[in-house]
Design a protein around this motif. Structure first.
Motif, PDB file in Angstrom:
ATOM      1  N   SER A  50      -8.128 -28.812  21.413  1.00  0.00           N
ATOM      2  CA  SER A  50      -8.956 -30.002  21.229  1.00  0.00           C
ATOM      3  C   SER A  50      -8.448 -30.890  20.086  1.00  0.00           C
ATOM      4  CB  SER A  50     -10.410 -29.599  20.958  1.00  0.00           C
ATOM      5  OG  SER A  50     -10.507 -28.804  19.792  1.00  0.00           O
ATOM      6  N   PHE A  51      -7.446 -30.394  19.341  1.00  0.00           N
ATOM      7  CA  PHE A  51      -6.909 -31.171  18.221  1.00  0.00           C
ATOM      8  C   PHE A  51      -5.515 -31.686  18.554  1.00  0.00           C
ATOM      9  CE2 PHE A  51      -9.570 -27.834  16.113  1.00  0.00           C
ATOM     10  CZ  PHE A  51     -10.651 -28.669  15.823  1.00  0.00           C
ATOM     11  N   ALA A  52      -5.233 -32.887  18.095  1.00  0.00           N
ATOM     12  CA  ALA A  52      -3.933 -33.495  18.362  1.00  0.00           C
ATOM     13  C   ALA A  52      -2.822 -32.802  17.598  1.00  0.00           C
ATOM     14  CB  ALA A  52      -3.965 -34.980  18.007  1.00  0.00           C
ATOM     15  N   SER A  53      -3.130 -32.309  16.403  1.00  0.00           N
ATOM     16  CA  SER A  53      -2.128 -31.644  15.582  1.00  0.00           C
ATOM     17  C   SER A  53      -2.815 -30.772  14.541  1.00  0.00           C
ATOM     18  CB  SER A  53      -1.228 -32.668  14.885  1.00  0.00           C
ATOM     19  OG  SER A  53      -1.944 -33.331  13.854  1.00  0.00           O
ATOM     20  N   SER A  54      -2.022 -30.081  13.741  1.00  0.00           N
ATOM     21  CA  SER A  54      -2.580 -29.242  12.680  1.00  0.00           C
ATOM     22  C   SER A  54      -3.274 -30.072  11.609  1.00  0.00           C
ATOM     23  CB  SER A  54      -1.472 -28.394  12.046  1.00  0.00           C
ATOM     24  OG  SER A  54      -0.403 -29.208  11.614  1.00  0.00           O
ATOM     25  N   ASP A  55      -2.957 -31.357  11.545  1.00  0.00           N
ATOM     26  CA  ASP A  55      -3.626 -32.233  10.578  1.00  0.00           C
ATOM     27  C   ASP A  55      -5.103 -32.416  10.903  1.00  0.00           C
ATOM     28  OD1 ASP A  55      -1.229 -32.607   9.262  1.00  0.00           O
ATOM     29  OD2 ASP A  55      -0.738 -34.454  10.333  1.00  0.00           O
ATOM     30  N   ASP A  56      -5.488 -32.141  12.147  1.00  0.00           N
ATOM     31  CA  ASP A  56      -6.878 -32.265  12.571  1.00  0.00           C
ATOM     32  C   ASP A  56      -7.582 -30.917  12.694  1.00  0.00           C
ATOM     33  OD1 ASP A  56      -6.491 -35.092  12.981  1.00  0.00           O
ATOM     34  OD2 ASP A  56      -5.458 -34.584  14.852  1.00  0.00           O
ATOM     35  N   SER A  57      -6.827 -29.833  12.602  1.00  0.00           N
ATOM     36  CA  SER A  57      -7.363 -28.497  12.820  1.00  0.00           C
ATOM     37  C   SER A  57      -8.007 -27.956  11.546  1.00  0.00           C
ATOM     38  CB  SER A  57      -6.241 -27.552  13.263  1.00  0.00           C
ATOM     39  OG  SER A  57      -6.654 -26.206  13.200  1.00  0.00           O
ATOM     40  N   PRO A  58      -9.304 -27.656  11.567  1.00  0.00           N
ATOM     41  CA  PRO A  58      -9.975 -27.183  10.349  1.00  0.00           C
ATOM     42  C   PRO A  58      -9.306 -25.966   9.715  1.00  0.00           C
ATOM     43  CG  PRO A  58     -11.586 -27.729  12.020  1.00  0.00           C
ATOM     44  CD  PRO A  58     -10.248 -27.819  12.688  1.00  0.00           C
ATOM     45  N   PHE A  59      -8.907 -24.992  10.528  1.00  0.00           N
ATOM     46  CA  PHE A  59      -8.289 -23.796   9.951  1.00  0.00           C
ATOM     47  C   PHE A  59      -7.007 -24.154   9.209  1.00  0.00           C
ATOM     48  CE2 PHE A  59      -4.956 -20.556  10.334  1.00  0.00           C
ATOM     49  CZ  PHE A  59      -5.512 -19.567   9.532  1.00  0.00           C
ATOM     50  N   HIS A  60      -6.141 -24.923   9.824  1.00  0.00           N
ATOM     51  CA  HIS A  60      -4.847 -25.225   9.230  1.00  0.00           C
ATOM     52  C   HIS A  60      -4.986 -26.127   8.007  1.00  0.00           C
ATOM     53  CE1 HIS A  60      -3.981 -23.866  13.334  1.00  0.00           C
ATOM     54  NE2 HIS A  60      -2.844 -23.437  12.837  1.00  0.00           N
ATOM     55  N   VAL A  61      -5.913 -27.067   8.059  1.00  0.00           N
ATOM     56  CA  VAL A  61      -6.157 -27.926   6.904  1.00  0.00           C
ATOM     57  C   VAL A  61      -6.779 -27.130   5.764  1.00  0.00           C
ATOM     58  CG1 VAL A  61      -7.530 -29.872   6.058  1.00  0.00           C
ATOM     59  CG2 VAL A  61      -6.363 -30.040   8.271  1.00  0.00           C
ATOM     60  N   ASN A  62      -7.758 -26.306   6.095  1.00  0.00           N
ATOM     61  CA  ASN A  62      -8.469 -25.564   5.054  1.00  0.00           C
ATOM     62  C   ASN A  62      -7.633 -24.462   4.418  1.00  0.00           C
ATOM     63  OD1 ASN A  62     -10.884 -27.013   5.149  1.00  0.00           O
ATOM     64  ND2 ASN A  62     -11.685 -25.781   6.839  1.00  0.00           N
ATOM     65  N   LEU A  63      -6.697 -23.878   5.170  1.00  0.00           N
ATOM     66  CA  LEU A  63      -5.835 -22.859   4.573  1.00  0.00           C
ATOM     67  C   LEU A  63      -5.044 -23.460   3.412  1.00  0.00           C
ATOM     68  CD1 LEU A  63      -4.707 -19.986   4.556  1.00  0.00           C
ATOM     69  CD2 LEU A  63      -2.980 -20.725   6.223  1.00  0.00           C
ATOM     70  N   LEU A 396     -22.418 -25.577  12.912  1.00  0.00           N
ATOM     71  CA  LEU A 396     -21.135 -26.224  13.189  1.00  0.00           C
ATOM     72  C   LEU A 396     -20.347 -25.456  14.237  1.00  0.00           C
ATOM     73  CD1 LEU A 396     -19.159 -28.519  12.231  1.00  0.00           C
ATOM     74  CD2 LEU A 396     -18.169 -26.794  10.698  1.00  0.00           C
ATOM     75  N   VAL A 397     -20.414 -24.126  14.169  1.00  0.00           N
ATOM     76  CA  VAL A 397     -19.717 -23.265  15.125  1.00  0.00           C
ATOM     77  C   VAL A 397     -20.641 -22.878  16.269  1.00  0.00           C
ATOM     78  CG1 VAL A 397     -18.521 -21.066  15.436  1.00  0.00           C
ATOM     79  CG2 VAL A 397     -18.207 -22.367  13.323  1.00  0.00           C
ATOM     80  N   PRO A 401     -19.932 -27.977  21.092  1.00  0.00           N
ATOM     81  CA  PRO A 401     -20.036 -28.279  22.527  1.00  0.00           C
ATOM     82  C   PRO A 401     -19.035 -27.497  23.382  1.00  0.00           C
ATOM     83  CG  PRO A 401     -19.095 -30.132  21.312  1.00  0.00           C
ATOM     84  CD  PRO A 401     -19.653 -29.191  20.295  1.00  0.00           C
ATOM     85  N   ASP A 402     -17.958 -27.007  22.771  1.00  0.00           N
ATOM     86  CA  ASP A 402     -16.986 -26.202  23.521  1.00  0.00           C
ATOM     87  C   ASP A 402     -17.408 -24.746  23.636  1.00  0.00           C
ATOM     88  OD1 ASP A 402     -15.315 -28.374  23.910  1.00  0.00           O
ATOM     89  OD2 ASP A 402     -14.190 -28.009  22.067  1.00  0.00           O
ATOM     90  N   ILE A 404     -19.277 -21.272  21.420  1.00  0.00           N
ATOM     91  CA  ILE A 404     -18.914 -20.505  20.224  1.00  0.00           C
ATOM     92  C   ILE A 404     -17.637 -19.711  20.434  1.00  0.00           C
ATOM     93  CG2 ILE A 404     -20.349 -18.521  20.875  1.00  0.00           C
ATOM     94  CD1 ILE A 404     -20.933 -18.140  17.879  1.00  0.00           C
ATOM     95  N   ASN A 405     -17.416 -19.240  21.664  1.00  0.00           N
ATOM     96  CA  ASN A 405     -16.220 -18.435  21.932  1.00  0.00           C
ATOM     97  C   ASN A 405     -14.947 -19.227  21.657  1.00  0.00           C
ATOM     98  OD1 ASN A 405     -14.973 -16.034  22.768  1.00  0.00           O
ATOM     99  ND2 ASN A 405     -14.705 -16.801  24.842  1.00  0.00           N
ATOM    100  N   ASN A 406     -14.971 -20.526  21.923  1.00  0.00           N
ATOM    101  CA  ASN A 406     -13.818 -21.379  21.644  1.00  0.00           C
ATOM    102  C   ASN A 406     -13.871 -21.954  20.231  1.00  0.00           C
ATOM    103  OD1 ASN A 406     -12.713 -21.146  24.288  1.00  0.00           O
ATOM    104  ND2 ASN A 406     -14.204 -22.616  25.028  1.00  0.00           N
ATOM    105  N   ALA A 407     -15.076 -22.193  19.737  1.00  0.00           N
ATOM    106  CA  ALA A 407     -15.219 -22.833  18.429  1.00  0.00           C
ATOM    107  C   ALA A 407     -14.687 -21.967  17.292  1.00  0.00           C
ATOM    108  CB  ALA A 407     -16.686 -23.164  18.176  1.00  0.00           C
ATOM    109  N   VAL A 408     -14.814 -20.644  17.426  1.00  0.00           N
ATOM    110  CA  VAL A 408     -14.366 -19.754  16.355  1.00  0.00           C
ATOM    111  C   VAL A 408     -12.887 -19.962  16.062  1.00  0.00           C
ATOM    112  CG1 VAL A 408     -14.086 -17.340  15.677  1.00  0.00           C
ATOM    113  CG2 VAL A 408     -16.154 -18.063  16.869  1.00  0.00           C
ATOM    114  N   ALA A 409     -12.095 -20.242  17.097  1.00  0.00           N
ATOM    115  CA  ALA A 409     -10.651 -20.438  16.918  1.00  0.00           C
ATOM    116  C   ALA A 409     -10.333 -21.725  16.169  1.00  0.00           C
ATOM    117  CB  ALA A 409      -9.955 -20.447  18.281  1.00  0.00           C
ATOM    118  N   LYS A 410     -11.292 -22.613  16.058  1.00  0.00           N
ATOM    119  CA  LYS A 410     -11.046 -23.867  15.345  1.00  0.00           C
ATOM    120  C   LYS A 410     -11.095 -23.658  13.832  1.00  0.00           C
ATOM    121  CE  LYS A 410     -13.222 -26.633  19.018  1.00  0.00           C
ATOM    122  NZ  LYS A 410     -14.279 -27.603  19.341  1.00  0.00           N
ATOM    123  N   TYR A 411     -11.872 -22.681  13.394  1.00  0.00           N
ATOM    124  CA  TYR A 411     -12.124 -22.507  11.961  1.00  0.00           C
ATOM    125  C   TYR A 411     -11.484 -21.264  11.373  1.00  0.00           C
ATOM    126  CZ  TYR A 411     -15.380 -26.213  13.017  1.00  0.00           C
ATOM    127  OH  TYR A 411     -15.922 -27.403  13.448  1.00  0.00           O
ATOM    128  N   GLY A 412     -11.138 -20.287  12.212  1.00  0.00           N
ATOM    129  CA  GLY A 412     -10.495 -19.069  11.741  1.00  0.00           C
ATOM    130  C   GLY A 412      -9.166 -18.858  12.434  1.00  0.00           C
TER     131      GLY A 412
END
Length: 527
Positions: A50-63, A396-397, A401-402, A404-412
């Motif tokens: 759902s993200f265009a790149s790692s710049d939009d991905s919460p996990f990658h940005v937050n790490l 948030l998770v 709308p996608d 929870i099973n998919n949302a977890v991968a966005k943040y962890g």
């Protein structure tokens, strides 16, 4: 009671693991550095689609925020074969600082070639938390060393070992069983009956599965066999009762499994899309009542059951044990020791003055804070503790709308594979209670003794010479065997072709491959 007690103990272990990760030194994150670490992720914690790149991905940005380290991420190009992408990377003129991929068996060769570095001189000083984790279990430490005793990478570990590693198995439409007056099938003969009735009553080929999920094990356990489609060395090679490495698809028992699948194919019990199905197509088939028995995962079952509830199509899925032989015996089932085969290695092109920073970046996942971040994301954003001290996802998770099973991968970063420790609590939160119970069935089936039984240990490494020689044999074998498996299943090949098939395997160097695998296994045992 045994299953309940075991599951309760597993839940307790979630707490004990997190608390056991006491920080090994006084180093604090986020650190202050102007260095940028380039990081290639071949598989696992790539950005959610759902993200265009790692710049939009919460996990990658937050790490980057949590560690204080700027990361230049790279991944296989969309649609590219991941193995091909990795091979192209390793042949390039300059490697990224960190490479995450399945490099375990070839670690010695990569170190000799200078593609990755020996971590032994650095690990205790700059990755003390990871080093402490490895010392907590001899199997962990053994898996992350070469035969010469060199540490080579940061591994992926599943907290509760075998339970987390038995994340997929067989499922069946319980509502169909009830409508047909049938019991849960146990033996292969029972399966014959259920498949025939399902096909006649519902007008579909009742068995279907994601090829990649079904192919490692298939029906092997019921036939005292190992491997199904033969592409994965993790399941096709096995250790026999005499501690000898054998190749499952070269045994007569494997042929018997193929002939049973051939019988089902000819009777119309097997979906003709078996050789192309993925999770997306299987989810659609399940939603549209086109499958009655399948082999799938805990996460996918959460999707299937949510879809069924939304569509109100009456589907009621339950897990069932792997089929046994007619006498009730079974050899093996899907599972493992809780140690993944993907590792994060520091490349030989990482500047000497950046090695410490790269190690600190990787070590963060094995700190108490980093362990929680890799599984749940940022506290106060994607998760919080409840009044009883239990971790819960925030809205948030939970309300994504996608789902929870998919949302977890966005943040962890621990869902599929990562350089981290996958916590069972994360699996509990992202999956339904029914899916968790399914995992109990898959792991505790046959008293839990068959989960991964006979599999070669994780962490066996090859010498540089062995690696070069083995690829000459196995590149042909691992192409030929899946092709022949498909031919046996569809009837294009029959039992009359067996001797020619074995001769072809031998001409491709199977005996030599077994010698190499045996030598590597013997060295592993002697570590």
């Amino acid at each position: 009671m045994k299953k309940l007690l075991s599951f309760l103990l597993a839940s307790i272990m979630v707490i004990s693991c997190a608390s056991a990760l006491a920080d090994a030194d006084d180093f604090t994150y986020p650190m202050t550095t102007d260095q940028t670490i380039s990081f290639y992720v071949g598989t696992g914690f790539v950005p959610d689609s759902s993200f265009a790149s790692s710049d939009d991905s919460p996990f990658h940005v937050n790490l980057q925020k949590m560690t204080g380290i700027t990361i230049d991420w790279s991944y296989p190009t969309a649609g590219t074969d991941v193995d091909q992408s990795f091979n192209q990377l390793m042949s390039s003129t300059e490697l990224p600082d960190i490479i995450f991929y399945n490099m375990m068996s070839d670690a010695e060769r990569y170190m000799e070639e200078g593609a990755i570095i020996d971590l032994t001189p650095y690990i205790q000083e700059y990755a003390p938390n990871y080093y402490a984790w490895l010392q907590s279990n001899p199997a962990y430490d053994k898996a992350m060393k070469t035969d010469s005793g060199k540490y080579y990478g940061f591994g992926f570990f599943r907290e509760d070992g075998g339970w987390n590693d038995s994340y997929q198995g067989y499922v069946i439409r319980k509502d169909w069983l009830d409508e047909c007056g049938l019991d849960v099938p146990e033996t292969i003969d029972d399966w014959d009956t259920v498949l025939a009735v399902f096909m006649e009553k519902y007008g579909v080929a009742p068995f279907s599965a994601n090829k990649a999920r079904f192919s490692p094990v298939g029906l092997a356990g019921a036939f005292n066999a190992y491997g199904c489609f033969g592409a994965s060395s993790d399941y096709s090679y096995y250790v026999d009762e005499n501690n000898q490495i054998q190749y499952g698809p070269a045994q007569e028992e494997w042929l018997n499994q193929m002939l049973k699948l051939q019988e089902w194919w000819e009777k119309g019990y097997i979906d003709s899309d078996l050789f192309s199905n993925d999770d997306t197509t299987m989810r659609t088939k399940a939603l549209n009542n086109q499958v009655g028995i399948s082999f799938t995962s805990m996460g996918q079952m959460t999707n299937w059951m949510n879809d069924a509830a939304t569509a109100d199509n009456g589907a009621e899925w339950i897990a069932i044990p792997d089929p046994t032989a007619a006498d009730g015996s079974i050899t093996t089932s899907f599972g493992g020791p809780g140690i993944g085969t993907t590792v994060a290695c520091i490349s030989g092109d990482c500047d000497e003055d950046k090695i410490a920073t790269a190690l600190r970046l990787l070590d963060y996942a094995y700190t108490s804070e980093g362990n929680l971040f890799w599984n749940f994301g940022v506290q106060g954003e994607s998760w919080e503790y409840d009044a009883d001290g239990n971790i819960q996802f925030t809205s948030l998770v939970a309300d994504d709308p996608d789902g929870i099973n998919n949302a977890v991968a966005k943040y962890g970063g621990s869902i599929w594979a990562g350089c981290c420790i996958q916590l069972t609590r994360m699996l509990e939160l992202k999956n339904s209670a029914a899916s968790i119970e399914m995992n109990n069935v898959w792991y505790y089936q046959h008293d839990g003794e068959t989960a991964g039984a006979g599999r070669m240990p994780v962490g066996i490494t090859l010498t540089a010479e062995e690696s070069d020689e083995l690829v000459n044999y196995e590149s042909a074998i691992t192409t030929y065997v899946p092709e022949m498996a498909a031919k046996f299943i569809t009837g294009e090949a029959t039992a009359a072709d067996w001797d020619e098939y074995l001769s072809q395997l031998e001409s491709m160097g199977l005996s030599k491959a077994l010698e190499i695998r045996q030598a590597a296994y013997d060295r592993y045992l002697a570590r």
